[in-house]
Every structure is written in structure tokens, then in C-alpha cells.
Enzyme design. Structure first.
Site, mmCIF file in Angstrom:
data_model
loop_
_atom_site.group_PDB
_atom_site.id
_atom_site.type_symbol
_atom_site.label_atom_id
_atom_site.label_comp_id
_atom_site.label_asym_id
_atom_site.label_seq_id
_atom_site.Cartn_x
_atom_site.Cartn_y
_atom_site.Cartn_z
ATOM 1 N N ALA A 11 0.798 -1.226 0.000
ATOM 2 C CA ALA A 11 0.000 0.000 0.000
ATOM 3 C C ALA A 11 0.831 1.276 0.000
ATOM 4 C CB ALA A 11 -0.936 0.014 1.215
ATOM 5 N N ARG A 16 10.633 7.973 -1.597
ATOM 6 C CA ARG A 16 12.035 8.149 -1.980
ATOM 7 C C ARG A 16 12.340 7.655 -3.399
ATOM 8 N NH1 ARG A 16 15.428 5.424 2.548
ATOM 9 N NH2 ARG A 16 13.449 4.558 3.266
ATOM 10 N N GLU A 156 10.844 0.143 17.314
ATOM 11 C CA GLU A 156 11.154 0.875 16.092
ATOM 12 C C GLU A 156 12.277 1.879 16.352
ATOM 13 O OE1 GLU A 156 9.904 0.180 13.122
ATOM 14 O OE2 GLU A 156 8.753 -1.421 14.069
ATOM 15 N N ASN A 171 14.310 -6.617 12.930
ATOM 16 C CA ASN A 171 13.053 -7.180 12.452
ATOM 17 C C ASN A 171 12.992 -7.036 10.930
ATOM 18 O OD1 ASN A 171 10.379 -7.940 12.050
ATOM 19 N ND2 ASN A 171 9.589 -5.910 12.608
ATOM 20 N N ASN A 229 13.613 1.036 -1.235
ATOM 21 C CA ASN A 229 12.971 2.318 -0.951
ATOM 22 C C ASN A 229 13.524 3.451 -1.796
ATOM 23 O OD1 ASN A 229 11.149 1.676 1.391
ATOM 24 N ND2 ASN A 229 13.089 0.922 2.208
ATOM 25 N N ASN A 379 18.086 -18.425 -52.298
ATOM 26 C CA ASN A 379 19.117 -17.396 -52.188
ATOM 27 C C ASN A 379 18.461 -16.022 -52.360
ATOM 28 O OD1 ASN A 379 22.274 -16.860 -52.271
ATOM 29 N ND2 ASN A 379 21.290 -15.446 -53.687
ATOM 30 N N ASN A 388 5.541 -5.166 -48.687
ATOM 31 C CA ASN A 388 4.378 -5.862 -48.137
ATOM 32 C C ASN A 388 3.213 -4.939 -47.787
ATOM 33 O OD1 ASN A 388 6.208 -4.879 -46.161
ATOM 34 N ND2 ASN A 388 5.275 -6.140 -44.580
ATOM 35 N N ALA A 425 18.539 -9.447 -61.143
ATOM 36 C CA ALA A 425 18.944 -8.342 -60.273
ATOM 37 C C ALA A 425 18.320 -7.036 -60.738
ATOM 38 C CB ALA A 425 20.464 -8.236 -60.266
ATOM 39 N N ARG A 442 12.708 -4.565 -65.440
ATOM 40 C CA ARG A 442 13.554 -3.391 -65.359
ATOM 41 C C ARG A 442 13.672 -2.774 -66.755
ATOM 42 N NH1 ARG A 442 18.784 -7.175 -64.154
ATOM 43 N NH2 ARG A 442 19.340 -7.667 -66.308
#
Length: 458
Positions: A11, A16, A156, A171, A229, A379, A388, A425, A442
Site C-alpha cells: 500500500a 524516496r 522501532e 526485524n 525504498n 538465395n 508488403n 537483379a 527493369r
């Protein structure tokens, strides 16, 4: 065996971290912090898993929404750890067994440690067992205060005396509880402390005052309870996770030439006798077979590389399959849904997108192949492009077995080049080329004699 119930505290805001994202969703070694914790919890086969959310609760719920059976409880406002755990009560009404409380920002905790904590808790018939560790620098942690060797209280840092601050046993914030008395006891916790919060560690005093057994279970390696943190701490735990994963793979027979630069995610598998060169990134659910060689600068995500394949320097492979004996790169880009066949060669500056390449096919230089199905022993000459996209939809290109595509060719999809066909080609192919045919598209060459001399005079 008694049922195991998991509650995960998630939660907090994580001030930081200085981030707009919830702290528990920051990633360490490819996974959100909380996912590491959930995986450790899953190893216990819990009957119930509850996540306590608060700050940006919706984002946390959404991130974990695909996990089946996970429950959420909202802590609003956030009034401390005792108050947070109390929010899980509706999900555990009538439950019996052991509740294990975890923190969502502690990603290094091992399943074996959790099993040890539960075993100690149940064997000693405790109502609460605290996971503790001894550290050289206990600043910021709650201290374990003992009387005659037994835990008497957890104090604490802000409430500790100077003598208590000298204690090095801390702890971890991780506990095992007997469910039956837990929520009744939580409702008796007060908030008269420096933070004006309901501290969960106060349960130790409450249980001891009632004559109930409170125990501890101590860690050998305190790194397991490192919390996150700050960004620095996030980097620290990430480094530990990375080192642990690399060590596991090397122990299993993988050669990693520079362990310090290897980035290997927790869900990545690598087979024995594979060699990983420096600065390799293996992420997601990637599978690398045996006897492969992955060269420097390669990034592979959610992909499968079969036995004996070689990926040369500076390639990117995403959500694709490279089959046995294939060679990729250098500087190749294999985009999602591509499949490179056995003994195929995808060379430098070649890009595949949603393309299947057959066994023994070669595309060695400067080529784009998108939405294509390419047969065996084809090839592909340098500079070939499958055109495409027509501006509306992606269209397929099919190149059948043993075809030969000459350099600097454009195959304008949808189009098919038949088995054994040739494309000259420099052609722009807009119609199918039949099997065994030569496709030429071509302009005819024209030589103009004396052109240079005349134009120089002008």
C-alpha cells in the site's frame, strides 16, 4: 498440514523513489518487485493470497489482474502495518492455519527461507514467529529486544533508546502468525508512538502479556530481506538477482565469458555448452538450446534459439524462433512471429518481420523480408525488399524452394516466386514468377556514346 495464507503489504507510496509509478511495480531483473514476492509465496501453495493496496491501488490491481485467485484489500488511509494487516480480515473470516505476512518491496526472499519460517513456527506452536537477521548497520530497522534469550519486544528506530539502537538483530517485517487469535489482537494495538501509527510489532508485547508463545527464526544471509525504498536500493537488489541467476547457469554448464555484463532474466533457460559473450541480454521467456554461441551486444526477448545456433554481434531477436544450426547476424533484426529454419543464414543488416525462412536459405546482406513465406535453399540477394504494405493492409510474399532472388530486387506483394525460379537483379516484380522461369522487370539499358565529352563542353 495446516492451511497457509499469504498477505502481502503493497500500500505504500515509496516517496524516496520519486516516481509516478507505484514502488512495487518498479522492475528488478525483468519483473516487478511484487512479482518476485508473489512467486516466492506461490511456492507455498497457499490457500489464500491477499494483497493490501493503497497508493495507486488501481494501477497495482491492473498490473496483477491476470493472476488467478489473487485477492485485494484496500488500506485507506494508511495508518501503519498493523492497520494494513487488519484490512485482510474480511478475506480470512473463519480461516485457520498459518498466515505469512510479506512485504511487496523485498524481492530477494527465497522460498526455502519461507518454508523454514513456517516449519519453525508450527513446530514450536507459536502464535507469532518473527523473521530476524543480524546486520552490521541496523539503522532504520526495528530492533529485537530479548529477555533471557527470548524475544520480548520489537522497538522501532524512532522509539528506541540509545541502548536499544546498539542492538544489531533486526526485524525483517516478515512474520508467521496463527490466524485464529490474530485479528482480535490487532484491534487492541494503539498508536501512541512517534509515528502515530498502528505498529504491527506491538503484537509481540501483546502476545507476551497474554502468556502466548512468540518465537524468532533467524536468517543466515541478511541480504534476503533487503527492501527497496530508493533507486539505489533497486539497483542493488537487481545486481544481486542478476548475479544469482548467472551463478546458477554457470553451475549448470553454461559458459558466461563476462558474468558482470550478462543480463539474464529469471524466466530464461540456457542449455549446457552454450557460450554467452560479454554484454548479452536474454529477457522474458527466452529459451536457448545446447551448444549455441551468442556473441556480444545481442538482445533476445521471448524467443527460442535451438541447439547449435549462432547469433553474431549486435542482433535483436523478438518473439521468434531460430532453429538448429542457423546463423544470425551480425546486425540482424528478427522481429516478432518470425521463424528461421535449420542451417539458414540471416546476415548483416537483414530484417525479418512475421516471416518464415526455410532450411538452408540465405539472406546475407541488407535485406527486408516482411510477411513472407520463404522455402528451402532459397538465395536472397543483397538489397532485396518485400514490399508488403500497400498503405492499407499487409500483403504476403511467397518464395518457393530453391528460388534465386537477384540483388536489389523488389517483390511487390501479393506475389509468388515459384520453385527454382530466378528473379533478375534490379527487378521490381509485380506479378507471379512461374516455377523454373526467369522474372525480369527493369528498363532496357541504353548507352549514349560521347555523352560525357559533349556535356563537359557545355
Amino acid at each position: 498440514m495446516p492451511d497457509i495464507h499469504i498477505v502481502i503489504l503493497a500500500a505504500g507510496k515509496g516517496t524516496r523513489m520519486k516516481s509516478a509509478r507505484p514502488k512495487v511495480l518498479h522492475c528488478a531483473s525483468d519483473l516487478p518487485l511484487i512479482e518476485h514476492v508473489l512467486r516466492a509465496a506461490d511456492s507455498l501453495n497457499p490457500a489464500t493470497t491477499v494483497v493490501i493496496v493503497g497508493h495507486m491501488a488501481g494501477a497495482v490491481r491492473q498490473a496483477l489482474g491476470k493472476r488467478p485467485g489473487l485477492r485485494f484489500a484496500l488500506q485507506e488511509p494508511q495508518l501503519g502495518t498493523g492497520h494494513a494487516l487488519l484490512q485482510a480480515e474480511p478475506h480470512l473470516a473463519g480461516a485457520r492455519g498459518t498466515l505469512v505476512l510479506l512485504s511487496a518491496d523485498v524481492p530477494l526472499l527465497r522460498p526455502a527461507t519461507l518454508r523454514g519460517l513456517i516449519a519453525a513456527h508450527q513446530e514450536r506452536e507459536a502464535v507469532a514467529t518473527v523473521l530476524t537477521a543480524r546486520v552490521d548497520r541496523p539503522h532504520g530497522y526495528g530492533r529485537i529486544v530479548r529477555e533471557h534469550g527470548a524475544i520480548a519486544a520489537i522497538v522501532e528506530e524512532k522509539d528506541a533508546t540509545s541502548a536499544e539502537r546498539e542492538i544489531h538483530e533486526i526485524n525483517s517485517g516478515i512474520y508467521a502468525f496463527d490466524v485464529a487469535p490474530l485479528f482480535g489482537a490487532l484491534k487492541t494495538i494503539g498508536s501512541t508512538n512517534a509515528q502515530a501509527e498502528y505498529y504491527l510489532p506491538d503484537l509481540v508485547r501483546i502476545y507476551r502479556a497474554r502468556g502466548l508463545a512468540v518465537e524468532t527464526f533467524s536468517l543466515d544471509d541478511p541480504r534476503e530481506i533487503l527492501g527497496v525504498n530508493s533507486r539505489k536500493e533497486l539497483a542493488d537488489v537487481t545486481a544481486t538477482l542478476r548475479t544469482t541467476r548467472v551463478d546458477e547457469l554457470m553451475a549448470a554448464g553454461v559458459t558466461i565469458i563476462d558474468p558482470a555484463s550478462a543480463w539474464i532474466g529469471p524466466d530464461v533457460d540456457v542449455g549446457p555448452d552454450t557460450i554467452l559473450h560479454p554484454s548479452v541480454f536474454l529477457e522474458g521467456r527466452t529459451r536457448i538450446g545446447s551448444g549455441c554461441e551468442i556473441h556480444s551486444g545481442v538482445r533476445i526477448v521471448d524467443s527460442t534459439i535451438d541447439d547449435g545456433a549462432v547469433v553474431n554481434n549486435f542482433c535483436v531477436i523478438l518473439e521468434s524462433h531460430v532453429r538448429s544450426g542457423a546463423r544470425i547476424g551480425p546486425f540482424a533484426h528478427i522481429r516478432p512471429q518470425s521463424d528461421v529454419g535449420e542451417q539458414a543464414h540471416i546476415g548483416n543488416f537483414v530484417e525479418l518481420k512475421k516471416t518464415t525462412v526455410g532450411r538452408g536459405t540465405k539472406a546475407s546482406h541488407l535485406t527486408y523480408l516482411g510477411d513472407a513465406t520463404i522455402g528451402e535453399k532459397v538465395n536472397i540477394g543483397a538489397g532485396t525488399i518485400t514490399c508488403n504494405y500497400d498503405g492499407v493492409v499487409k500483403n504476403p510474399t511467397v518464395i518457393d524452394d530453391e528460388a534465386f532472388i537477384g540483388s536489389d530486387s523488389q517483390l511487390v506483394a501479393p506475389v509468388r516466386v515459384g520453385k527454382g525460379a530466378y528473379v533478375a537483379a534490379g527487378s521490381s516484380i509485380t506479378e507471379d514468377v512461374p516455377p523454373g522461369a526467369l522474372g525480369i522487370a527493369r528498363g532496357r539499358q541504353v548507352n549514349k556514346e560521347g555523352w560525357v565529352e559533349r556535356n563537359k563542353k557545355k
